[in-house]
Motif scaffolding. Structure first.
Motif, PDB file in Angstrom:
ATOM      1  N   ALA A  10       0.871  -1.312  -0.082  1.00 50.78           N
ATOM      2  CA  ALA A  10      -0.082   0.033   0.017  1.00 50.78           C
ATOM      3  C   ALA A  10       0.995   1.267  -0.019  1.00 50.78           C
ATOM      4  O   ALA A  10       0.638   2.139  -0.645  1.00 50.78           O
ATOM      5  N   ARG A  20      -5.129   0.124  -7.084  1.00 46.60           N
ATOM      6  CA  ARG A  20      -5.228  -1.215  -6.663  1.00 46.60           C
ATOM      7  C   ARG A  20      -5.456  -2.260  -8.115  1.00 46.60           C
ATOM      8  O   ARG A  20      -4.748  -3.191  -8.482  1.00 46.60           O
ATOM      9  N   GLU A  38      -2.556  -6.405   0.933  1.00 44.03           N
ATOM     10  CA  GLU A  38      -2.155  -5.062   1.651  1.00 44.03           C
ATOM     11  C   GLU A  38      -2.595  -5.047   3.430  1.00 44.03           C
ATOM     12  O   GLU A  38      -2.010  -4.787   3.970  1.00 44.03           O
TER      13      GLU A  38
END
Length: 78
Positions: A10, A20, A38
Motif C-alpha cells: 500500500a 489497486r 495489503e
C-alpha cells in the motif's frame, strides 16, 4: 506459530500513485487480491511476491517481511 507476512504494498502504491486495479491488472490478479495482500488477509505465493517486487523495481525484502516493519520516520535500530 504466527505465519503473518507483513508488506509495504500500500505504501509503494500510494507513493507511486498506482491504484489497486492498475497493480492487479499488471500482475494478472483480481483487484481484491491486492486489497487482501495489503491488509495481511492473504499471503502471496513466492512467485507473486517476486512479481510484485519486480513490478516496483525493489528487492523482495523491501516489500515483504515476517516481522512488522517499523513505522515510517522511526529512528533506525543500531
Amino acid at each position: 506459530m504466527n505465519e503473518t507476512v507483513h508488506n509495504r504494498i500500500a505504501m509503494l502504491r500510494a507513493e507511486r500513485r498506482i491504484s489497486r486495479r492498475q497493480l492487479a491488472d499488471a500482475l494478472g490478479v483480481h483487484y481484491q487480491t491486492v486489497g487482501y495482500l495489503e491488509r495481511g488477509e492473504y499471503s502471496p505465493s513466492l512467485f507473486l511476491a517476486l512479481r510484485i517486487a519486480e513490478y516496483f523495481g525493489v528487492p523482495v525484502e523491501v516489500l515483504f517481511s515476517t516481522t512488522p516493519f517499523p513505522p515510517l520516520g522511526a529512528p533506525a535500530a543500531d
